[in-house]
Design a protein around this motif. Sequence first.
Motif, short mmCIF file in Angstrom:
data_model
loop_
_atom_site.label_atom_id
_atom_site.label_comp_id
_atom_site.label_asym_id
_atom_site.label_seq_id
_atom_site.Cartn_x
_atom_site.Cartn_y
_atom_site.Cartn_z
N CYS A 288 8.33 -8.66 4.20
CA CYS A 288 7.57 -9.09 4.61
C CYS A 288 8.44 -10.15 5.35
O CYS A 288 8.39 -10.85 6.51
N GLN A 289 9.61 -10.56 4.34
CA GLN A 289 10.70 -11.71 4.92
C GLN A 289 11.89 -11.15 5.81
O GLN A 289 12.19 -11.18 6.23
N MET A 290 12.32 -9.84 4.74
CA MET A 290 13.38 -9.02 5.19
C MET A 290 13.21 -8.90 6.51
O MET A 290 14.31 -7.87 7.30
N TYR A 291 11.64 -7.86 6.45
CA TYR A 291 11.47 -6.22 7.92
C TYR A 291 10.49 -7.51 8.85
O TYR A 291 10.75 -6.27 10.41
N GLY A 292 9.96 -9.23 8.67
CA GLY A 292 8.61 -8.50 9.35
C GLY A 292 7.42 -7.80 8.91
O GLY A 292 6.43 -7.85 9.38
N VAL A 293 7.82 -7.15 8.16
CA VAL A 293 6.57 -6.03 7.82
C VAL A 293 5.57 -6.51 6.57
O VAL A 293 5.71 -6.72 5.33
N CYS A 294 4.99 -7.41 7.23
CA CYS A 294 3.28 -8.05 6.34
C CYS A 294 2.43 -7.09 5.59
O CYS A 294 1.44 -6.86 6.86
N PHE A 295 1.44 -6.92 4.53
CA PHE A 295 0.28 -6.80 4.03
C PHE A 295 -0.73 -7.83 3.21
O PHE A 295 0.44 -9.02 2.26
N TRP A 296 -1.95 -7.86 3.09
CA TRP A 296 -2.67 -9.04 2.75
C TRP A 296 -2.28 -9.28 1.47
O TRP A 296 -2.74 -9.85 1.03
N SER A 297 -1.97 -7.62 0.73
CA SER A 297 -2.42 -7.46 -0.18
C SER A 297 -1.71 -6.31 -1.15
O SER A 297 -1.05 -5.11 -0.45
N GLU A 298 -1.63 -6.23 -2.63
CA GLU A 298 -0.45 -5.29 -3.13
C GLU A 298 -1.59 -3.53 -2.71
O GLU A 298 -1.09 -2.52 -2.58
N GLY A 299 -2.68 -4.32 -3.43
CA GLY A 299 -3.46 -3.02 -3.33
C GLY A 299 -3.50 -2.14 -1.55
O GLY A 299 -3.18 -1.39 -1.00
N GLU A 300 -3.22 -3.30 -0.64
CA GLU A 300 -3.19 -2.94 1.20
C GLU A 300 -1.99 -2.33 1.77
O GLU A 300 -1.84 -0.81 1.70
N LEU A 301 -0.68 -2.50 1.13
CA LEU A 301 0.42 -2.16 0.76
C LEU A 301 0.14 -0.39 -0.09
O LEU A 301 0.72 0.90 0.68
N GLU A 302 -0.41 -0.02 -1.04
CA GLU A 302 -0.49 0.97 -1.88
C GLU A 302 -1.26 1.75 -1.03
O GLU A 302 -1.05 3.24 -1.01
N GLY A 303 -2.26 1.61 -0.29
CA GLY A 303 -3.01 2.29 0.81
C GLY A 303 -2.30 2.67 2.03
O GLY A 303 -2.69 4.42 1.86
N THR A 304 -0.89 2.51 1.98
CA THR A 304 -0.48 2.38 3.43
C THR A 304 0.30 3.70 2.35
O THR A 304 0.70 4.92 3.60
N ARG A 305 0.76 3.96 1.50
CA ARG A 305 1.92 5.25 0.62
C ARG A 305 1.27 6.68 0.83
O ARG A 305 0.83 7.90 0.58
N SER A 306 -0.32 6.81 0.85
CA SER A 306 -1.26 7.96 1.02
C SER A 306 -1.33 7.91 2.55
O SER A 306 -1.82 9.21 2.84
N CYS A 307 -1.36 7.06 3.24
CA CYS A 307 -2.20 7.44 4.40
C CYS A 307 -0.89 7.89 5.62
O CYS A 307 -1.30 7.38 6.85
N GLY A 308 -0.30 6.90 5.41
CA GLY A 308 0.89 6.47 6.50
C GLY A 308 0.75 4.81 7.05
O GLY A 308 1.80 5.48 8.28
N ARG A 309 -0.34 4.58 7.11
CA ARG A 309 -0.50 3.55 7.71
C ARG A 309 0.78 2.25 7.40
O ARG A 309 0.98 2.60 6.37
#
Length: 313
Positions: A288-309
Motif C-alpha cells: 500500500c505504502q510503496m505501490y499504492g496497492v491496498c487491501f482491507w485485510s490480510e485475509g483479502e490479500l491472501e485470497g488474491t494469491r489463489s484467484c489472481g485478483r
Amino acid sequence: MLQSPLTRSRLRNQILAAIIFLTLIYFSLNNLLPAIRYNVVPYRHPILLDNAHSNASLETTTTSPTVHLVIASTKADDTSWTSRLTIPNLTILRYISDDPSAPFHPPKPKGHEALIYFTYLHDFYDALPDLTLFIHASETPWHVEGTLLRNTSFALSNLNLPQILQQRHYFNLRVTWRAGCPAWIDTTKTYADYDEAEEPFMAEAWRANFGAGEPVPETLGGPCCSQFAVTREAIRRRPREQYRVSRDWIVDSTWSDAILGRVWEHMWPRLFTDEASDCGHAERGSLCQMYGVCFWSEGELEGTRSCGRRGRG
C-alpha cells in the motif's frame, strides 16, 4: 392504420428514453464490472494514513529526483519495454554480461546480477544519482508478485520514490515474506546438512566481503530476488573500496555463478542498511505504502494469491 402526430411523438419519446436508459446501463456496467471482477479497493490502509499524508507532502514540495535504472542482462534479452517507463529524470544503464564491447559490462560474465551491480557501484560511486534501481532484464519475471501483475514496468511506474528517498533508503522491490521471513538462511549449516543450496557458503562469503572480524549472523531473512532501490546516501555509507573488494571477490571466486548470485541475494540488506534481516516491513503495508496497492485485510490479500485478483489504493 395511420398513426396520429401525437402517437408518433409518444413513440419517438419512448424510443429516445429507451436509448438513454440503455446508454446509462452500458456505462454503469462498464465502470462497475472491472471493480467487481478485480476487487478494486479505493482506499488507503488506515495504519498508513499518517505516512500517506506525509508522503503526499514530500511529493508536492520536492523536485523529481535523478534516477539510474541498472539492468542486468545478456545480449539475448529484450529490454525494449524500459523505453515505456515514465519515471522523470531517468537514465537507463543496460549492462550486458556476455558482450565485452557493450558500453556497460562486467569484467566477466559471472556471478549473475551481483557482479553487474558491483561493477556499477564501484564505477559510478562518484557520479551517483539520487536513487538507483537495480533490476533484471525481463518485464514479466516470477520475482514480481501477482499483486503487482508480475510486471516490472507496472511496479516501477507505481513505485513511491519519495518514500525511498526520505525514509527507507534501501527498498527490496519484492515485498512477499512467505519464503524469506523472519529467517530464511541458517548460516551454521554445513555441506552435509543444509536446506538451501547456498547455506553452507554463507559464513565464508560474509567474512570475505565484510571482513574476517565481522560477526556472522546465525540467520538471515528477507524477500528474495536481488531487485531493489537504493539512495546515494545508503550506497556511500560504505567506502568505494568496499565495492571493489566485493567485485573482485566475485571475479576471483571458484564458486558457481548460481551460488555467487544467491549468497549476495541475502547480503544486500547488510551492505546498505547494516542489518542482517530485511523483515521489518509487512507485505500488506509495503504494497500500500510503496505501490499504492491496498487491501482491507490480510485475509483479502491472501485470497488474491489463489484467484489472481488485486486491490488498488
